[in-house]
Scaffold this motif. Sequence first.
Motif, PDB file in Angstrom:
ATOM      1  N   TRP A 157       0.828  -1.212   0.000  1.00 21.65           N
ATOM      2  CA  TRP A 157       0.000   0.000   0.000  1.00 21.65           C
ATOM      3  C   TRP A 157       0.861   1.261   0.000  1.00 21.65           C
ATOM      4  CZ3 TRP A 157      -0.221  -4.014   3.480  1.00 21.65           C
ATOM      5  CH2 TRP A 157       0.344  -3.807   4.735  1.00 21.65           C
ATOM      6  N   GLN A 158       2.107   1.119  -0.434  1.00 19.98           N
ATOM      7  CA  GLN A 158       3.004   2.246  -0.706  1.00 19.98           C
ATOM      8  C   GLN A 158       3.385   3.035   0.538  1.00 19.98           C
ATOM      9  OE1 GLN A 158       4.273   2.483  -3.980  1.00 19.98           O
ATOM     10  NE2 GLN A 158       3.166   0.551  -4.066  1.00 19.98           N
ATOM     11  N   THR A 159       3.746   2.328   1.596  1.00 16.59           N
ATOM     12  CA  THR A 159       4.382   2.962   2.745  1.00 16.59           C
ATOM     13  C   THR A 159       5.728   2.292   2.970  1.00 16.59           C
ATOM     14  OG1 THR A 159       3.327   1.469   4.362  1.00 16.59           O
ATOM     15  CG2 THR A 159       2.174   3.525   3.846  1.00 16.59           C
ATOM     16  N   TRP A 160       6.551   2.935   3.790  1.00 18.65           N
ATOM     17  CA  TRP A 160       7.887   2.421   4.097  1.00 18.65           C
ATOM     18  C   TRP A 160       7.953   2.103   5.581  1.00 18.65           C
ATOM     19  CZ3 TRP A 160      12.225   0.209   2.888  1.00 18.65           C
ATOM     20  CH2 TRP A 160      13.383   0.393   3.637  1.00 18.65           C
ATOM     21  N   LEU A 161       8.338   0.850   5.891  1.00 17.75           N
ATOM     22  CA  LEU A 161       8.509   0.427   7.270  1.00 17.75           C
ATOM     23  C   LEU A 161       9.965   0.643   7.655  1.00 17.75           C
ATOM     24  CD1 LEU A 161       6.453  -2.899   7.214  1.00 17.75           C
ATOM     25  CD2 LEU A 161       5.673  -0.578   7.768  1.00 17.75           C
ATOM     26  N   SER A 162      10.197   1.576   8.564  1.00 16.82           N
ATOM     27  CA  SER A 162      11.548   1.909   9.010  1.00 16.82           C
ATOM     28  C   SER A 162      11.777   1.268  10.371  1.00 16.82           C
ATOM     29  CB  SER A 162      11.713   3.431   9.110  1.00 16.82           C
ATOM     30  OG  SER A 162      13.014   3.777   9.525  1.00 16.82           O
ATOM     31  N   CYS A 163      12.832   0.469  10.476  1.00 16.26           N
ATOM     32  CA  CYS A 163      13.047  -0.373  11.656  1.00 16.26           C
ATOM     33  C   CYS A 163      14.211   0.124  12.511  1.00 16.26           C
ATOM     34  CB  CYS A 163      13.320  -1.815  11.222  1.00 16.26           C
ATOM     35  SG  CYS A 163      11.953  -2.574  10.314  1.00 16.26           S
ATOM     36  N   GLU A 164      13.981   0.243  13.801  1.00 15.72           N
ATOM     37  CA  GLU A 164      15.029   0.638  14.735  1.00 15.72           C
ATOM     38  C   GLU A 164      15.845  -0.582  15.169  1.00 15.72           C
ATOM     39  OE1 GLU A 164      13.709   4.393  17.383  1.00 15.72           O
ATOM     40  OE2 GLU A 164      12.610   2.544  17.823  1.00 15.72           O
ATOM     41  N   GLU A 165      17.147  -0.511  14.943  1.00  7.20           N
ATOM     42  CA  GLU A 165      18.042  -1.596  15.347  1.00  7.20           C
ATOM     43  C   GLU A 165      18.628  -1.262  16.721  1.00  7.20           C
ATOM     44  OE1 GLU A 165      22.228  -3.741  14.152  1.00  7.20           O
ATOM     45  OE2 GLU A 165      21.428  -2.190  12.837  1.00  7.20           O
ATOM     46  N   THR A 166      17.772  -1.383  17.729  1.00  9.22           N
ATOM     47  CA  THR A 166      18.185  -1.092  19.092  1.00  9.22           C
ATOM     48  C   THR A 166      17.347  -1.933  20.043  1.00  9.22           C
ATOM     49  OG1 THR A 166      18.582   0.708  20.671  1.00  9.22           O
ATOM     50  CG2 THR A 166      16.543   0.809  19.412  1.00  9.22           C
ATOM     51  N   TRP A 167      17.788  -2.052  21.277  1.00 11.51           N
ATOM     52  CA  TRP A 167      17.064  -2.838  22.263  1.00 11.51           C
ATOM     53  C   TRP A 167      15.638  -2.314  22.394  1.00 11.51           C
ATOM     54  CZ3 TRP A 167      15.548  -1.729  27.565  1.00 11.51           C
ATOM     55  CH2 TRP A 167      15.140  -2.864  28.266  1.00 11.51           C
ATOM     56  N   ARG A 168      14.672  -3.191  22.246  1.00 10.10           N
ATOM     57  CA  ARG A 168      13.261  -2.857  22.272  1.00 10.10           C
ATOM     58  C   ARG A 168      12.920  -1.810  21.213  1.00 10.10           C
ATOM     59  NH1 ARG A 168      10.590  -0.878  26.188  1.00 10.10           N
ATOM     60  NH2 ARG A 168       8.839  -2.348  26.141  1.00 10.10           N
ATOM     61  N   GLY A 169      13.564  -1.923  20.078  1.00  7.18           N
ATOM     62  CA  GLY A 169      13.298  -1.011  18.974  1.00  7.18           C
ATOM     63  C   GLY A 169      11.905  -1.199  18.402  1.00  7.18           C
ATOM     64  N   LYS A 170      11.460  -0.188  17.662  1.00  9.61           N
ATOM     65  CA  LYS A 170      10.127  -0.202  17.066  1.00  9.61           C
ATOM     66  C   LYS A 170      10.207  -0.213  15.543  1.00  9.61           C
ATOM     67  CE  LYS A 170       8.166   2.729  20.742  1.00  9.61           C
ATOM     68  NZ  LYS A 170       7.518   4.045  20.992  1.00  9.61           N
ATOM     69  N   VAL A 171       9.068  -0.562  14.942  1.00 12.87           N
ATOM     70  CA  VAL A 171       8.858  -0.366  13.514  1.00 12.87           C
ATOM     71  C   VAL A 171       7.992   0.878  13.355  1.00 12.87           C
ATOM     72  CG1 VAL A 171       7.826  -1.285  11.411  1.00 12.87           C
ATOM     73  CG2 VAL A 171       9.028  -2.824  12.979  1.00 12.87           C
ATOM     74  N   PHE A 172       8.429   1.789  12.485  1.00 10.69           N
ATOM     75  CA  PHE A 172       7.653   2.986  12.183  1.00 10.69           C
ATOM     76  C   PHE A 172       7.150   2.897  10.744  1.00 10.69           C
ATOM     77  CE2 PHE A 172      10.203   4.252  15.739  1.00 10.69           C
ATOM     78  CZ  PHE A 172       9.416   5.147  16.451  1.00 10.69           C
TER      79      PHE A 172
END
Length: 385
Positions: free
Chosen positions: A137-152
């Motif tokens: 659906w044309q969005t970008w999932l940006s992932c945090e590479e850190t302890w308890r990181g999130k997906v934005f």
Amino acid sequence: MQRRVFLRAASAGAGAVAVSGALWQGAATASAAAVPGAGPYGPLLPPDRNGVALPQGFTSRVVARSGRPVGGILWHGAPDGGACFPDGDGWIYVSNSELPLIGGVSAIRFRADGSVDRAYRTLWGTTLNCAGGATPWQTWLSCEETWRGKVFETDPYGRREAVARPAMGRFKHEAAACDPERRVVYLTEDEEDGCFYRFAPERWGDLSAGRLDVLCVTPDGKAVEWRRVPDPGARIFGPQTRHQVAEARHFDGGEGCHYHDGVCYFTTKGDGRVWAYDARRETLGTVYDARADGGTLDGVDNVTGTAGGDLYVAEDGGNMEINIITPDGVVAPVVRVDGHEESEITGPAFSPDGSRLYFSSQRGASGFVAGTDGVTYEVRGPFRR
């Protein structure tokens, strides 16, 4: 005619299992015996004026440098995972920033002729945004590479605010790949004992709620299956997601992730493997193992692919190459960046028409760990589609 190649069983390490599968569906994968050979584009020529070695018929240009103006903004430091999105007669390339506290995502819009139209930020104030993945659906999932990181979840077009998706798990995220057939998102984890996950949203296209599963070994040790992660939010004083299910299959440093035609490919840098999970048969195999050929493709990291079944794997270190793995089981360099020995190749992504490949050297020629010397490139040429 569709070829069919059976993958060699992957050695799974102490206490784990080795399984294999017939993964060649519509030229969707390469053989586990993939070895160095003559690539489809020929050998690399001497580096061009940008220090980029390419095959005959290919050209490079620098589109952005960290801390320098591009399209009306200063390009971010430590450029990492990226993807391209169509936009009218042009296209957009998004790129993560793997910096602590001031990370996020920037985007460059290109006109039809390839010139830069404008650039803008779509996410800021996050930490160590490493890889990620595009959605249907044309969005970008940006992932945090850190302890308890999130997906934005971010909007490449810059019209909507980015939204955190904690239901996708709180862990050291690396990459994501969407499977529209099963309506799930696969996720990798960059830990020495990381896991491979899938997130099944309650409604496809809405990642605000759903179920997080982890890939497991069956009790008889002969196959793999998915089991629910009890606490995707991973309470601070509780077990982390990778330790919540005893049967979870662990991988040595999960990195890039790419889905195509029923198969999800992902890389593990700790043991130099490119894995293939056959979602239709629920089997796991390898398409490349660096230890089998002496590490020609070293430091496997970000991965992307084409509709024709070619995989493009970027190196974290090594000799700073992007290598192709063809459906015929050949591994060959397509791009090499010279003089950036302390850096890594990140964010490979093709323009919507497949004629241009974007990527970055995260730390550039200086190798400065803060990533202020990053360089983002474009390569044009007769890529196979």
